[in-house]
Every structure is written in C-alpha cells, then in structure tokens.
Design a protein around this motif. Structure first.
Motif, PDB file in Angstrom:
ATOM      1  N   LYS A   1       0.848  -1.190   0.000  1.00 34.37           N
ATOM      2  CA  LYS A   1       0.000   0.000   0.000  1.00 34.37           C
ATOM      3  C   LYS A   1       0.881   1.235   0.000  1.00 34.37           C
ATOM      4  O   LYS A   1       2.088   1.165   0.299  1.00 34.37           O
ATOM      5  CB  LYS A   1      -0.914   0.014   1.232  1.00 34.37           C
ATOM      6  N   VAL A   2       0.273   2.355  -0.348  1.00 40.61           N
ATOM      7  CA  VAL A   2       0.963   3.639  -0.300  1.00 40.61           C
ATOM      8  C   VAL A   2       0.348   4.454   0.832  1.00 40.61           C
ATOM      9  O   VAL A   2      -0.847   4.758   0.814  1.00 40.61           O
ATOM     10  CB  VAL A   2       0.827   4.403  -1.631  1.00 40.61           C
ATOM     11  N   GLN A   3       1.160   4.771   1.832  1.00 39.64           N
ATOM     12  CA  GLN A   3       0.708   5.611   2.937  1.00 39.64           C
ATOM     13  C   GLN A   3       0.841   7.073   2.511  1.00 39.64           C
ATOM     14  O   GLN A   3       1.942   7.585   2.339  1.00 39.64           O
ATOM     15  CB  GLN A   3       1.532   5.332   4.191  1.00 39.64           C
ATOM     16  N   VAL A   4      -0.298   7.725   2.323  1.00 36.61           N
ATOM     17  CA  VAL A   4      -0.335   9.070   1.761  1.00 36.61           C
ATOM     18  C   VAL A   4       0.035  10.103   2.829  1.00 36.61           C
ATOM     19  O   VAL A   4      -0.506  10.096   3.938  1.00 36.61           O
ATOM     20  CB  VAL A   4      -1.732   9.371   1.182  1.00 36.61           C
ATOM     21  N   LYS A   5       0.949  10.998   2.452  1.00 35.05           N
ATOM     22  CA  LYS A   5       1.340  12.102   3.323  1.00 35.05           C
ATOM     23  C   LYS A   5       0.804  13.440   2.830  1.00 35.05           C
ATOM     24  O   LYS A   5       0.706  14.388   3.599  1.00 35.05           O
ATOM     25  CB  LYS A   5       2.868  12.157   3.434  1.00 35.05           C
ATOM     26  N   HIS A   6       0.484  13.511   1.530  1.00 36.25           N
ATOM     27  CA  HIS A   6      -0.047  14.749   0.969  1.00 36.25           C
ATOM     28  C   HIS A   6      -0.933  14.409  -0.219  1.00 36.25           C
ATOM     29  O   HIS A   6      -0.589  13.555  -1.035  1.00 36.25           O
ATOM     30  CB  HIS A   6       1.081  15.692   0.534  1.00 36.25           C
ATOM     31  N   LEU A   7      -2.075  15.077  -0.308  1.00 38.04           N
ATOM     32  CA  LEU A   7      -3.032  14.817  -1.387  1.00 38.04           C
ATOM     33  C   LEU A   7      -3.476  16.135  -1.998  1.00 38.04           C
ATOM     34  O   LEU A   7      -3.767  17.098  -1.287  1.00 38.04           O
ATOM     35  CB  LEU A   7      -4.239  14.033  -0.855  1.00 38.04           C
ATOM     36  N   ASP A   8      -3.536  16.168  -3.335  1.00 39.71           N
ATOM     37  CA  ASP A   8      -4.027  17.341  -4.069  1.00 39.71           C
ATOM     38  C   ASP A   8      -5.094  16.890  -5.053  1.00 39.71           C
ATOM     39  O   ASP A   8      -4.968  15.830  -5.690  1.00 39.71           O
ATOM     40  CB  ASP A   8      -2.896  18.026  -4.844  1.00 39.71           C
ATOM     41  N   ILE A   9      -6.143  17.687  -5.189  1.00 39.73           N
ATOM     42  CA  ILE A   9      -7.157  17.454  -6.216  1.00 39.73           C
ATOM     43  C   ILE A   9      -6.724  18.181  -7.471  1.00 39.73           C
ATOM     44  O   ILE A   9      -6.514  19.400  -7.450  1.00 39.73           O
ATOM     45  CB  ILE A   9      -8.544  17.923  -5.746  1.00 39.73           C
ATOM     46  N   LEU A  10      -6.597  17.453  -8.577  1.00 40.11           N
ATOM     47  CA  LEU A  10      -6.053  18.016  -9.814  1.00 40.11           C
ATOM     48  C   LEU A  10      -7.148  18.291 -10.841  1.00 40.11           C
ATOM     49  O   LEU A  10      -6.975  18.052 -12.029  1.00 40.11           O
ATOM     50  CB  LEU A  10      -5.002  17.059 -10.397  1.00 40.11           C
ATOM     51  N   GLU A  11      -8.277  18.785 -10.391  1.00 41.60           N
ATOM     52  CA  GLU A  11      -9.359  19.162 -11.293  1.00 41.60           C
ATOM     53  C   GLU A  11     -10.164  20.282 -10.645  1.00 41.60           C
ATOM     54  O   GLU A  11     -10.242  20.381  -9.413  1.00 41.60           O
ATOM     55  CB  GLU A  11     -10.268  17.974 -11.605  1.00 41.60           C
ATOM     56  N   SER A  12     -10.746  21.125 -11.485  1.00 44.05           N
ATOM     57  CA  SER A  12     -11.574  22.213 -10.979  1.00 44.05           C
ATOM     58  C   SER A  12     -12.978  21.708 -10.680  1.00 44.05           C
ATOM     59  O   SER A  12     -13.345  20.585 -11.034  1.00 44.05           O
ATOM     60  CB  SER A  12     -11.630  23.342 -12.009  1.00 44.05           C
ATOM     61  N   LYS A  13     -13.775  22.554 -10.027  1.00 44.02           N
ATOM     62  CA  LYS A  13     -15.155  22.185  -9.730  1.00 44.02           C
ATOM     63  C   LYS A  13     -15.945  21.957 -11.015  1.00 44.02           C
ATOM     64  O   LYS A  13     -16.779  21.043 -11.097  1.00 44.02           O
ATOM     65  CB  LYS A  13     -15.829  23.261  -8.873  1.00 44.02           C
ATOM     66  N   ALA A  14     -15.671  22.786 -12.026  1.00 42.57           N
ATOM     67  CA  ALA A  14     -16.370  22.621 -13.302  1.00 42.57           C
ATOM     68  C   ALA A  14     -16.021  21.278 -13.942  1.00 42.57           C
ATOM     69  O   ALA A  14     -16.890  20.588 -14.483  1.00 42.57           O
ATOM     70  CB  ALA A  14     -16.009  23.773 -14.241  1.00 42.57           C
ATOM     71  N   GLU A  15     -14.738  20.906 -13.874  1.00 40.87           N
ATOM     72  CA  GLU A  15     -14.336  19.611 -14.424  1.00 40.87           C
ATOM     73  C   GLU A  15     -14.963  18.464 -13.642  1.00 40.87           C
ATOM     74  O   GLU A  15     -15.361  17.447 -14.230  1.00 40.87           O
ATOM     75  CB  GLU A  15     -12.813  19.493 -14.404  1.00 40.87           C
ATOM     76  N   ALA A  16     -15.067  18.618 -12.323  1.00 44.33           N
ATOM     77  CA  ALA A  16     -15.686  17.582 -11.513  1.00 44.33           C
ATOM     78  C   ALA A  16     -17.162  17.429 -11.842  1.00 44.33           C
ATOM     79  O   ALA A  16     -17.681  16.303 -11.943  1.00 44.33           O
ATOM     80  CB  ALA A  16     -15.499  17.896 -10.024  1.00 44.33           C
ATOM     81  N   ASP A  17     -17.860  18.566 -12.049  1.00 47.32           N
ATOM     82  CA  ASP A  17     -19.277  18.492 -12.411  1.00 47.32           C
ATOM     83  C   ASP A  17     -19.455  17.834 -13.779  1.00 47.32           C
ATOM     84  O   ASP A  17     -20.382  17.035 -13.981  1.00 47.32           O
ATOM     85  CB  ASP A  17     -19.891  19.897 -12.423  1.00 47.32           C
ATOM     86  N   LEU A  18     -18.573  18.153 -14.712  1.00 48.27           N
ATOM     87  CA  LEU A  18     -18.640  17.538 -16.033  1.00 48.27           C
ATOM     88  C   LEU A  18     -18.352  16.043 -15.956  1.00 48.27           C
ATOM     89  O   LEU A  18     -18.992  15.234 -16.640  1.00 48.27           O
ATOM     90  CB  LEU A  18     -17.635  18.212 -16.970  1.00 48.27           C
ATOM     91  N   ARG A  19     -17.408  15.669 -15.107  1.00 48.31           N
ATOM     92  CA  ARG A  19     -17.080  14.253 -14.950  1.00 48.31           C
ATOM     93  C   ARG A  19     -18.248  13.473 -14.368  1.00 48.31           C
ATOM     94  O   ARG A  19     -18.537  12.349 -14.799  1.00 48.31           O
ATOM     95  CB  ARG A  19     -15.841  14.113 -14.049  1.00 48.31           C
ATOM     96  N   ARG A  20     -18.922  14.055 -13.391  1.00 49.77           N
ATOM     97  CA  ARG A  20     -20.058  13.354 -12.780  1.00 49.77           C
ATOM     98  C   ARG A  20     -21.182  13.145 -13.794  1.00 49.77           C
ATOM     99  O   ARG A  20     -21.947  12.186 -13.690  1.00 49.77           O
ATOM    100  CB  ARG A  20     -20.562  14.132 -11.576  1.00 49.77           C
ATOM    101  N   GLY A  21     -21.265  14.054 -14.769  1.00 48.72           N
ATOM    102  CA  GLY A  21     -22.304  13.902 -15.788  1.00 48.72           C
ATOM    103  C   GLY A  21     -21.895  12.985 -16.924  1.00 48.72           C
ATOM    104  O   GLY A  21     -22.695  12.693 -17.805  1.00 48.72           O
ATOM    105  N   ASN A  22     -20.628  12.534 -16.905  1.00 45.33           N
ATOM    106  CA  ASN A  22     -20.125  11.646 -17.957  1.00 45.33           C
ATOM    107  C   ASN A  22     -19.645  10.377 -17.309  1.00 45.33           C
ATOM    108  O   ASN A  22     -18.451  10.132 -17.151  1.00 45.33           O
ATOM    109  CB  ASN A  22     -18.999  12.330 -18.718  1.00 45.33           C
ATOM    110  N   SER A  23     -20.555   9.535 -16.879  1.00 48.89           N
ATOM    111  CA  SER A  23     -20.218   8.326 -16.128  1.00 48.89           C
ATOM    112  C   SER A  23     -19.508   7.286 -16.946  1.00 48.89           C
ATOM    113  O   SER A  23     -18.936   6.341 -16.433  1.00 48.89           O
ATOM    114  CB  SER A  23     -21.498   7.709 -15.532  1.00 48.89           C
ATOM    115  N   GLY A  24     -19.530   7.403 -18.296  1.00 45.27           N
ATOM    116  CA  GLY A  24     -18.914   6.399 -19.133  1.00 45.27           C
ATOM    117  C   GLY A  24     -17.429   6.607 -19.334  1.00 45.27           C
ATOM    118  O   GLY A  24     -16.787   5.800 -19.993  1.00 45.27           O
ATOM    119  N   ARG A  25     -16.841   7.631 -18.752  1.00 43.45           N
ATOM    120  CA  ARG A  25     -15.431   7.917 -18.947  1.00 43.45           C
ATOM    121  C   ARG A  25     -14.577   6.910 -18.185  1.00 43.45           C
ATOM    122  O   ARG A  25     -14.885   6.551 -17.061  1.00 43.45           O
ATOM    123  CB  ARG A  25     -15.105   9.329 -18.473  1.00 43.45           C
ATOM    124  N   SER A  26     -13.497   6.444 -18.814  1.00 42.60           N
ATOM    125  CA  SER A  26     -12.642   5.449 -18.181  1.00 42.60           C
ATOM    126  C   SER A  26     -11.709   6.106 -17.186  1.00 42.60           C
ATOM    127  O   SER A  26     -11.469   7.302 -17.221  1.00 42.60           O
ATOM    128  CB  SER A  26     -11.821   4.717 -19.252  1.00 42.60           C
TER     129      SER A  26
END
Length: 220
Positions: A192-217
């Motif tokens: 396993k990888v014990q995480v020490k730092h985490l960053d979200i690499l997408e904007s809110k707009a990209e996240a909303d678009l992703r949630r509406g495109n469930s077929g994306r791999s």
C-alpha cells in the motif's frame, strides 16, 4: 541546485568511474608484465574486500578474467568501494497521479483516529516512438492500480472533497501489510501507499462535467 539524493548518486558514480579508470591505467602500464597486473588487481581486490559492507552489497558473482588471465573486480565490488554513509537516509518516496476508483468510506476508531482506503488508477505513459514500435494506440494504455491509505486530516479532506473518478495527485511512502488468513492459516501480504499529501487536480467545473459523464474510463 541539485537535489541531495541526486548529488549522492552522482558522487557514487564518480567514485566507481575513478576506480575503473585506475584499473585501466594499471592494466595499460603493466601490459608487458602480467605478474604486475595480477598483483595490482590483487591489491585492489583485497582493499575492496576489507571495506565494510554497504547498502549496495549483494552476493558476489564469479570474477571475470581478461585476455591475460588476470582476475578483474566485478561491478558489485566496484560499487561496494563507494561508501554509503550511515547518516544518509534510505529514501522511500512515492508520487502518483491518477483517478480514484472508489468513493471514500471513512472508518473511525475509539481514540478519534480516522482512516480511508482508496484505489488509484494510473495509466502508463509512452513516448510516440515507443507507441509506434509496440503498436500502442492512444486510449489503449495499461492501467496500474494502487492501494492508498490516508489518516487524519488527509482522510477527512478526502472524505469531504474526493469522489469516485476524481483526478488526484499524492505523495507518500510504500508500506506492506502482513497477516495470517484465519480460514486457511496461510500468510498474506499487501502493499500500500501511505499518503502524506493529497491534491485534487481538477476544478469544480471539471468535476461536475465528470459526474455527468459516467462512461469515462479511469486513469486519464
């Protein structure tokens, strides 16, 4: 400024190169005297054997011989001649970027601690020439999966803002869980990888678009 670990690696390479050059110089100087060459190599081997074991020590392979029959130090012996000082830390660092494969499910303990386990999909990257040789088309890259373990604030942050399919980047260290299977009694293990730092690499707009495109791999 070069990173500390790179400077240490460069120093070890330079030491190995100097030892190899000294060997070559001794061989050329004593070309007409095989006895001198063998003696000089014997002195070098004895010095290498007298050196203390280092991090790079591995089981020695049979020593190679040159055209005059003189035994030459192996690559492992040359590497062992470079000292690995005790104050230099052994580096265990992992950096990954990819997409989350499951929704966070926090687990809380009686002492107030919280932990979250996530899976992370990371697509492999290839040079265009490598794609051509191996006939790998875009979108057909292999996907590697990693198990992430987050504690404390990072776990709370992931629980509040990370969802399945989110693109994130993490830094941490590799670890290994070991246990005994209760049903079979066989030893089990999992990396396993014990995480020490985490960053979200997408904007809110990209996240909303992703949630509406469930077929994306995953892994993009």
């Amino acid at each position: 400024v070069m990173p500390f670990a790179f400077r240490q690696h460069l120093q070890r390479c330079l030491v190995a190169a100097v030892v190899a050059a000294a060997m070559q110089h001794e061989t050329v100087a004593g070309f007409h005297s095989p006895t001198n060459t063998a003696q000089s190599h014997g002195v070098l081997r004895s010095r290498l054997q007298m050196s203390e074991p280092s991090f790079f020590d591995e089981p020695a392979e049979p020593a190679a011989k040159d055209v005059r029959g003189a035994t030459q130090p192996s690559i492992d012996e040359i590497a062992a001649a470079s000292e690995f000082e005790e104050h230099i830390p052994r580096v265990n660092s992992v950096t990954l970027t990819g997409r989350v494969g499951n929704d966070p499910e926090p687990r809380y303990f009686d002492d107030g601690k919280v932990v979250i386990n996530l899976s992370l999909a990371c697509k492999r990257k290839y040079h265009p020439l490598e794609r051509r040789v191996r006939n790998i088309k875009y979108g057909e890259e292999e996907t590697d999966w990693f198990t992430l373990e987050l504690w404390g604030r990072d776990a709370e942050y992931a629980n509040n803002f990370v969802t399945k399919g989110a693109r994130i980047g993490i830094t941490g260290s590799m670890a290994k869980d070991e246990w005994t299977d209760r049903a079979t009694g066989d030893p089990r293990s999992r990396h396993k990888v014990q995480v020490k730092h985490l960053d979200i690499l997408e904007s809110k707009a990209e996240a909303d678009l992703r949630r509406g495109n469930s077929g994306r791999s995953y892994g993009g």
